[in-house]
Design a protein around this motif. Structure first.
Motif, short mmCIF file in Angstrom:
data_model
loop_
_atom_site.label_atom_id
_atom_site.label_comp_id
_atom_site.label_asym_id
_atom_site.label_seq_id
_atom_site.Cartn_x
_atom_site.Cartn_y
_atom_site.Cartn_z
N ALA A 167 1.63 -14.25 -21.40
CA ALA A 167 1.46 -13.29 -20.46
C ALA A 167 2.27 -13.37 -19.37
O ALA A 167 2.85 -12.40 -18.85
N THR A 168 2.06 -14.45 -18.59
CA THR A 168 2.73 -14.62 -17.27
C THR A 168 4.18 -14.65 -17.73
O THR A 168 4.94 -14.40 -16.55
N ASN A 169 4.63 -15.08 -18.62
CA ASN A 169 6.22 -15.14 -19.03
C ASN A 169 6.65 -13.67 -19.61
O ASN A 169 7.64 -13.74 -20.34
N GLY A 170 5.76 -12.76 -19.18
CA GLY A 170 6.16 -11.42 -19.73
C GLY A 170 6.21 -11.22 -21.26
O GLY A 170 6.86 -10.13 -21.68
N GLY A 171 5.41 -11.91 -21.91
CA GLY A 171 5.41 -11.84 -23.47
C GLY A 171 6.30 -12.30 -24.11
O GLY A 171 6.87 -12.10 -25.07
N VAL A 172 7.16 -13.37 -23.24
CA VAL A 172 8.11 -13.99 -24.02
C VAL A 172 7.84 -15.56 -24.00
O VAL A 172 7.76 -16.19 -23.20
N PRO A 173 7.50 -15.83 -25.42
CA PRO A 173 7.42 -17.17 -25.63
C PRO A 173 8.31 -18.33 -25.40
O PRO A 173 9.46 -17.89 -25.71
N THR A 174 8.18 -19.37 -24.52
CA THR A 174 9.12 -20.26 -24.49
C THR A 174 9.45 -21.34 -25.44
O THR A 174 10.54 -21.98 -25.45
N SER A 175 8.62 -21.56 -26.55
CA SER A 175 8.69 -22.25 -27.61
C SER A 175 8.06 -22.18 -28.65
O SER A 175 6.75 -21.36 -28.36
N GLN A 176 8.40 -22.28 -29.78
CA GLN A 176 7.51 -22.05 -30.91
C GLN A 176 6.80 -23.46 -31.28
O GLN A 176 5.96 -23.70 -32.31
N ASP A 177 6.70 -24.44 -30.47
CA ASP A 177 6.01 -25.67 -30.41
C ASP A 177 4.55 -25.31 -30.35
O ASP A 177 4.16 -24.87 -29.00
N ALA A 178 3.67 -25.52 -31.18
CA ALA A 178 2.31 -24.95 -30.88
C ALA A 178 1.35 -26.02 -29.98
O ALA A 178 0.43 -25.71 -29.51
N THR A 179 2.25 -27.09 -29.60
CA THR A 179 1.34 -28.07 -28.75
C THR A 179 1.72 -27.55 -27.25
O THR A 179 0.87 -27.50 -26.54
N LEU A 180 2.89 -27.36 -26.87
CA LEU A 180 3.58 -27.14 -25.66
C LEU A 180 4.11 -26.01 -25.30
O LEU A 180 3.99 -25.36 -24.09
N GLY A 181 4.38 -25.10 -26.11
CA GLY A 181 4.94 -23.77 -26.09
C GLY A 181 4.14 -22.63 -25.27
O GLY A 181 2.84 -22.77 -25.21
N ASN A 182 4.50 -21.49 -24.99
CA ASN A 182 3.75 -20.25 -24.45
C ASN A 182 3.39 -19.40 -25.44
O ASN A 182 2.98 -18.36 -25.10
N ASP A 183 3.32 -19.68 -26.67
CA ASP A 183 2.87 -18.79 -27.79
C ASP A 183 1.27 -18.58 -27.61
O ASP A 183 0.66 -19.51 -27.07
N ILE A 184 0.78 -17.27 -28.18
CA ILE A 184 -0.60 -17.02 -28.24
C ILE A 184 -1.21 -18.07 -29.45
O ILE A 184 -0.52 -18.09 -30.32
N THR A 185 -2.23 -18.64 -29.03
CA THR A 185 -2.87 -19.31 -30.01
C THR A 185 -3.55 -18.66 -31.00
O THR A 185 -4.29 -17.81 -30.66
N PRO A 186 -3.26 -18.98 -32.31
CA PRO A 186 -3.78 -18.14 -33.41
C PRO A 186 -5.42 -18.46 -33.25
O PRO A 186 -6.03 -19.47 -32.88
N PRO A 187 -6.03 -17.24 -33.57
CA PRO A 187 -7.50 -17.26 -33.08
C PRO A 187 -8.07 -18.15 -34.25
O PRO A 187 -9.41 -18.40 -33.94
N THR A 188 -7.77 -18.26 -35.45
CA THR A 188 -8.22 -19.22 -36.28
C THR A 188 -8.10 -20.59 -35.97
O THR A 188 -9.30 -21.44 -36.14
N THR A 189 -7.11 -21.03 -35.16
CA THR A 189 -7.07 -22.43 -34.60
C THR A 189 -8.14 -22.54 -33.41
O THR A 189 -8.62 -23.55 -33.54
N PHE A 190 -8.12 -21.41 -32.72
CA PHE A 190 -9.08 -21.47 -31.45
C PHE A 190 -10.33 -21.41 -32.05
O PHE A 190 -11.33 -22.54 -31.58
N GLU A 191 -11.04 -20.75 -33.10
CA GLU A 191 -12.07 -20.85 -33.64
C GLU A 191 -12.44 -22.34 -34.35
O GLU A 191 -13.55 -23.05 -33.76
N ALA A 192 -11.46 -22.82 -34.80
CA ALA A 192 -11.87 -24.20 -35.54
C ALA A 192 -12.16 -25.42 -34.28
O ALA A 192 -13.06 -26.21 -34.48
#
Length: 484
Positions: A200-225
């Motif tokens: 969000a703070t990056n204006g909706g632009v993910p900085t990386s597709q790296d799920a560990t360190l990037g700025n993508d939204i965490t999938p809700p299934t990942t969060f739930e688990a």
């Protein structure tokens, strides 16, 4: 506030005469006037897990006084009144903030902000907190700035995040593991904001597709688990605690301070901007052409058409990746912002600036704002959808495990819709003046952290029959000054 201390319990007694001449004792520092009690909770070993909020991050930095004012530390001070033990904090070395290396401030970890009467500016100096420092021992406050939900269980996170690396028990330790190793009797867990905030703070632009360190939204299934797994371990053996859900990030001052339509324009400037050969007049002509070809709908054509009027209130021009791609026809994805879009706080110092000093190239006017400066309606919806899913997981875990629950979504909605009155103070989400948020527009102010602590304490009292009174907001300032 001092490190490693215990309060002396000073009870103020008021004697009220009764019909039978017996004395009724009223305790002034409890929520109900009765003698202080922890209820069914055991606060003797309290650990706090979370992100920058739990750490006491404020004014875009982590610094010593801010850490002392964290909502988690305020809670621990209240717990000490009813048997709570020491609450150890991995303090930084000073009140400058950020990290240094080789005697120089690291640009990615700048000094804290203060308000100079006109604008937020960074305090001068270089912090003595080196990024290579490492503290020994265990710490009760395990709030890690920048942490997402799954980072708390990520082995090796100490090497990826210097805020955790400076006090982690080892380079392969996890935040959750370091918390459980202390055999806590009570815990707090407020996590998930960063799972959408970076995007969000990056204006909706993910900085990386790296799920560990990037700025993508965490999938809700990942969060739930991850979240359910953490709560399962934290509540093992009947351990009690408090959890909190998440507000919508678009209610933060970071997204609500800069208007979408801040531009004052005169007729001559508008004439230049709307030139049919080199300006938006040509662009509008192209939009009408592709409309005639049936490549876009009339609604999208209207949305993409640029128009200005003399005077104030003109909307900025932005790039929008959600528009129909028309690059094959030489037409970029431009439109003007609307009230459904949110311009991020840093844009306040960017809109209206020129490129290379050329008055013909003005950012937000003749030069459209890049995607990173604006959270569009579609991006807001993406963040909202993920947040709603996270909150379902948090509420379900609180209910299933009998935990105290803090509804920060409701609290934030109150702050943005008129404010909350406490101790005769009106606290709102207004930037600089509202009292709830610091100058970075995301993290709380000293008074904001006190308000949060009180809300956590209210939830704990309700669930576990304790009667802690909380703190007075009068004891916490709105903003930190230049010198502390």
């Amino acid at each position: 506030m001092m490190k490693n201390f215990k309060w002396l319990l000073l009870v103020s007694l008021t004697f009220v005469a009764c019909n039978n001449d017996d004395a009724v004792t009223t305790v002034s520092n409890s929520s109900d006037g009765l003698p202080l009690t922890a209820g069914t909770a055991d606060f003797s070993k309290f650990v706090a897990l979370g992100d920058s909020f739990a750490a006491g991050f404020s004014d875009n930095a982590l610094f010593k006084t801010g850490q002392a004012g964290a909502y988690t530390n305020i809670m621990a001070q209240q717990f000490a009144l009813v048997g709570g033990g020491d609450f150890k904090i991995p303090y930084t070395k000073d009140d400058i903030g950020g990290f240094s290396m080789g005697g120089n401030q690291i640009p990615q970890f700048p000094t804290r902000l203060y308000f100079n009467g006109a604008a937020p500016v960074n305090v001068s100096g270089v912090t003595t907190t080196a990024i290579t420092d490492h503290l020994t021992g265990s710490y009760n406050n395990l709030g890690i700035p920048g942490a997402k939900s799954f980072h708390l269980t990520y082995s090796g996170y100490a090497s990826a995040n210097p805020y955790f690396g400076r006090f982690a028990s080892s380079t392969t330790a996890t935040v959750l593991g370091d918390a459980l190793a202390q055999t806590p009797t009570f815990f707090s867990l407020w996590i998930g904001g960063n799972d959408v905030l970076g995007y969000a703070t990056n204006g909706g632009v993910p900085t990386s597709q790296d799920a560990t360190l990037g700025n993508d939204i965490t999938p809700p299934t990942t969060f739930e688990a991850v979240y359910t797994g953490m709560v399962t371990q934290l509540t093992a053996g009947g351990r009690k605690g408090v959890v909190a859900n998440l507000p919508y990030v678009n209610t933060l001052p970071y997204f609500t301070t800069v208007p979408y339509n801040p531009l004052p324009l005169d007729a001559s400037t508008i004439a230049l901007l709307m030139n049919t050969t080199t300006g938006y007049g040509k662009y509008n002509g192209g939009i009408q052409y592709v409309l005639s070809l049936g490549l876009i709908s009339p609604a999208e054509a209207a949305k993409r058409t640029i128009a200005f009027h003399p005077g104030n209130g003109n909307a900025v021009v932005i790039e929008d990746s959600y528009l129909t791609p028309l690059t094959a026809y030489g037409i970029p994805s431009y439109r003007q912002a609307t009230s459904d879009d949110l311009v991020v706080l840093p844009a306040r110092n960017f809109i209206g600036t020129t490129i290379g000093g050329n008055p013909l190239y003005v950012n937000g006017v003749s030069v459209p704002l890049a995607d990173k400066w604006v959270l569009s309606k579609e991006e807001i919806d993406e963040v909202r959808t993920a947040t709603d899913a996270y909150n379902v997981t948090i509420q379900n875990n609180a209910t299933t495990n009998g935990l105290a629950f803090v509804d920060t979504k409701v609290i934030m909605n109150q702050l943005i819709s008129g404010g909350i009155v406490a101790n005769s103070f009106l606290v709102t989400s207004a930037y600089v003046t509202g009292g709830a948020f610091s100058l970075d527009g995301v993290h709380p102010s000293p008074r904001g952290y006190a308000l949060i602590a009180n809300k956590f304490i209210e939830a704990i009292n309700k669930k576990y029959s304790s009667n802690l009174k909380g703190v007075s907001l009068a004891d916490y300032r709105i903003l930190y000054p230049a010198s502390l």
